[in-house]
Design an enzyme around this catalytic site. Sequence first.
Site, mmCIF file in Angstrom:
data_model
loop_
_atom_site.group_PDB
_atom_site.id
_atom_site.type_symbol
_atom_site.label_atom_id
_atom_site.label_comp_id
_atom_site.label_asym_id
_atom_site.label_seq_id
_atom_site.Cartn_x
_atom_site.Cartn_y
_atom_site.Cartn_z
ATOM 1 N N CYS A 59 30.953 79.372 26.222
ATOM 2 C CA CYS A 59 32.031 78.678 27.093
ATOM 3 C C CYS A 59 33.268 78.034 26.911
ATOM 4 O O CYS A 59 34.723 78.086 26.753
ATOM 5 C CB CYS A 59 32.079 78.015 28.322
ATOM 6 S SG CYS A 59 30.906 76.542 28.056
ATOM 7 N N GLU A 83 30.400 73.355 36.836
ATOM 8 C CA GLU A 83 30.893 73.607 34.643
ATOM 9 C C GLU A 83 30.975 75.616 34.470
ATOM 10 O O GLU A 83 30.231 76.151 34.877
ATOM 11 C CB GLU A 83 29.841 73.790 34.179
ATOM 12 C CG GLU A 83 29.518 71.653 33.816
ATOM 13 C CD GLU A 83 30.614 70.959 33.068
ATOM 14 O OE1 GLU A 83 31.698 71.452 32.435
ATOM 15 O OE2 GLU A 83 30.304 69.234 32.993
ATOM 16 N N GLU A 124 38.281 86.064 30.507
ATOM 17 C CA GLU A 124 37.486 85.163 29.438
ATOM 18 C C GLU A 124 36.448 86.781 29.121
ATOM 19 O O GLU A 124 35.956 87.641 29.703
ATOM 20 C CB GLU A 124 36.254 84.425 30.296
ATOM 21 C CG GLU A 124 34.570 84.083 29.272
ATOM 22 C CD GLU A 124 33.977 83.108 30.356
ATOM 23 O OE1 GLU A 124 33.666 83.121 31.672
ATOM 24 O OE2 GLU A 124 34.242 82.012 29.597
ATOM 25 N N LYS A 181 16.897 76.093 37.911
ATOM 26 C CA LYS A 181 17.074 77.554 37.938
ATOM 27 C C LYS A 181 17.794 78.245 36.973
ATOM 28 O O LYS A 181 19.130 78.049 36.725
ATOM 29 C CB LYS A 181 17.585 78.326 39.091
ATOM 30 C CG LYS A 181 17.212 80.250 39.235
ATOM 31 C CD LYS A 181 17.869 80.302 39.796
ATOM 32 C CE LYS A 181 19.089 81.577 38.962
ATOM 33 N NZ LYS A 181 18.657 82.323 38.385
HETATM 34 P P1 NAD Z 1 26.199 83.601 36.389
HETATM 35 O O1 NAD Z 1 27.902 82.933 37.051
HETATM 36 O O2 NAD Z 1 26.438 85.250 35.592
HETATM 37 O O3 NAD Z 1 25.273 82.853 36.586
HETATM 38 C C1 NAD Z 1 25.067 81.505 36.278
HETATM 39 C C2 NAD Z 1 23.670 81.594 37.055
HETATM 40 O O4 NAD Z 1 23.721 81.935 38.106
HETATM 41 C C3 NAD Z 1 22.421 82.020 36.712
HETATM 42 O O5 NAD Z 1 21.037 81.515 36.953
HETATM 43 C C4 NAD Z 1 22.212 83.214 37.707
HETATM 44 O O6 NAD Z 1 21.255 83.220 38.343
HETATM 45 C C5 NAD Z 1 22.735 82.446 38.793
HETATM 46 N N1 NAD Z 1 23.301 82.782 39.886
HETATM 47 C C6 NAD Z 1 24.195 83.930 40.450
HETATM 48 N N2 NAD Z 1 24.236 84.430 41.598
HETATM 49 C C7 NAD Z 1 24.081 82.828 41.919
HETATM 50 C C8 NAD Z 1 24.205 82.799 43.633
HETATM 51 N N3 NAD Z 1 25.053 83.376 44.496
HETATM 52 N N4 NAD Z 1 24.066 81.217 43.862
HETATM 53 C C9 NAD Z 1 23.230 80.996 42.542
HETATM 54 N N5 NAD Z 1 22.919 81.102 42.102
HETATM 55 C C10 NAD Z 1 23.177 82.031 41.042
HETATM 56 O O7 NAD Z 1 26.902 82.580 34.525
HETATM 57 P P2 NAD Z 1 26.269 83.683 33.204
HETATM 58 O O8 NAD Z 1 26.961 85.048 33.006
HETATM 59 O O9 NAD Z 1 24.430 83.344 33.219
HETATM 60 O O10 NAD Z 1 26.957 83.371 31.820
HETATM 61 C C11 NAD Z 1 27.891 82.807 31.344
HETATM 62 C C12 NAD Z 1 29.037 82.154 32.420
HETATM 63 O O11 NAD Z 1 28.787 80.719 32.038
HETATM 64 C C13 NAD Z 1 30.327 82.527 31.905
HETATM 65 O O12 NAD Z 1 31.522 82.281 32.557
HETATM 66 C C14 NAD Z 1 30.369 81.525 30.651
HETATM 67 O O13 NAD Z 1 32.190 80.787 30.085
HETATM 68 C C15 NAD Z 1 29.860 80.045 31.497
HETATM 69 N N6 NAD Z 1 29.323 78.540 30.512
HETATM 70 C C16 NAD Z 1 30.275 77.471 31.020
HETATM 71 C C17 NAD Z 1 29.925 76.453 30.759
HETATM 72 C C18 NAD Z 1 30.623 75.242 30.831
HETATM 73 O O14 NAD Z 1 30.119 73.627 29.945
HETATM 74 N N7 NAD Z 1 31.825 75.046 30.656
HETATM 75 C C19 NAD Z 1 28.641 76.314 29.439
HETATM 76 C C20 NAD Z 1 28.162 77.952 29.041
HETATM 77 C C21 NAD Z 1 28.417 78.964 30.090
#
Ligand code: NAD
Length: 496
Positions: A284, A250, A384, A175
């Site tokens: 990130c 992650e 962040e 997803k």
């Molecule tokens: P987010 O946590 O809002 O969403 C990530 C994903 O989770 C999306 O696909 C979203 O639709 C889904 N999601 C949301 N609620 C959910 C739930 N209750 N159950 C299951 N899935 C759910 O993050 P974002 O805003 O899309 O991305 C930015 C974040 O990602 C930042 O915090 C960044 O640091 C992190 N990130 C981490 C890495 C890493 O490798 N550590 C890499 C890239 C991004």
Amino acid sequence: MTVTEPLQYIGGARRSGSGAPLTILAPATGAEIATGAGANAADVETAVAAAQDAFPGWAAHTPGARSDLMHEWARVLRSRAAEFAALESRNAGKPIRLTTEFDVPGTIDNTAFFAGAARHLEGKASAEYSGDHTSSIRREPLGVIGSIAPWNYPLQMAAWKILPAVAAGNTVVLKPSELTPLTSLLFAETADAAGLPPGVVNVLTGTGADAGQHLVEHPAVAMVSFTGSTAVGRQVAATAAGAVKRVHLELGGKAPFVVFDDADLEAAARGAVAGALINAGQDCTAATRAYVQRPLFEEFVGRVAALMDRVRLGPVDDPETDMGSLISRSHRDKVAAMVERARESGAKIVRGGRIPEHVPESGAFYEPTLITGAAQDSEIVQQEIFGPVLVVLPFDTDDEALALANDTPYGLAASAWSRDVFRTQRASREIRAGCVWINDHIPIVSEMPHGGYKSSGFGKDMSAYAFEEYTNIKHVMSDITGAARKLWHEVVFRAE
Ligand code: NAD
């Protein structure tokens, strides 16, 4: 022009979802790219069933056969690289130079790497460890993997999630973020075009509430691999814990960038600008907190400011554009509000802190921003930001620098800048993060792992370590004596 298109990819075909309508935007212009029905619980059922059906056949492929198909997949990706780069740029608001030179080649290299890794299952040697048995290790795929990805590097995140899982013989339901599903859908299509069986790679476009949560909860999903924010990761881990599911998280980052007083100042200044502004700071591992030893502090700030002045913002399809749009206007407003709160609490905004002129007004651009004078315990230093914002703080001693570097809840990445090998060795030992760069910040390679410490999560993407995470280790212990009465039985009973 908006195209209405099926936003799901299940069992080898594009399909319409059964959930609420979704509109996919180009963040740099605000234009609509596509509309379609999002995924809901019913689509999760269909996709997981398709992945379950495909699993036994895919798991039965020899590692060599999986490897051949994945090498072909890399070839297909190479032949369509320009199409991927254009679509990723448009859907994520990234400059075309970034997608052409970073996102897409990185994904192709990852695909070729995991094609090779598929043939390198590792374990201990089979041997008679007890004397009476031959012990051997099997590494087996887990089954259906539920993967959830964020919007910042949509194609690379899809690749990091799907490739190690599939190489190890699992099938996947991914997803992607509902904001940026387009290259993930194309990635799945190219898997099937390369000859991977239908149902091995499935993509569901939907929100976290409508699709993500159901995917995590689904009893047939053996493991959940999540990349995203720490807040949502916590929720995902709690849900998965209920079913004792393997989880890989992650999460967010807040990378420190430590400049000691013997560092190459020009290299550090250039590294800070590149490390802070890559992907408009929506990375990130982005450099977000620079700690600079006091003798270099003013000069470092001056050089970074001068370089930031030369960063070109503009249309994302222009190869001269350095920095693109943020992912959405609401995200830009969040970044701007954090900078405002820093200003109100006494920090100095040395550069930026504004919505730029001369860029599409309907986009979500934000100026490269440089901040000094913030307190270590302030929001802008601890939380962040995920925008093009670098905070610079001074330090006096090495002990102090390393303590400050470790002083946030996160531990994803860090860098240390010095010409003294003892200082850099110490920093690489003492900074609690999944990656410590020395005299650089950001580069990644397929062969090496990416993953966090502390609230940045656990588990690794990329590398052989990621491949291993998508396998179960089974010990097979075979009696070699053929005896009915075994010596060890005597610890339980001695009857003749
Ligand atoms: P987010 O946590 O809002 O969403 C990530 C994903 O989770 C999306 O696909 C979203 O639709 C889904 N999601 C949301 N609620 C959910 C739930 N209750 N159950 C299951 N899935 C759910 O993050 P974002 O805003 O899309 O991305 C930015 C974040 O990602 C930042 O915090 C960044 O640091 C992190 N990130 C981490 C890495 C890493 O490798 N550590 C890499 C890239 C991004």
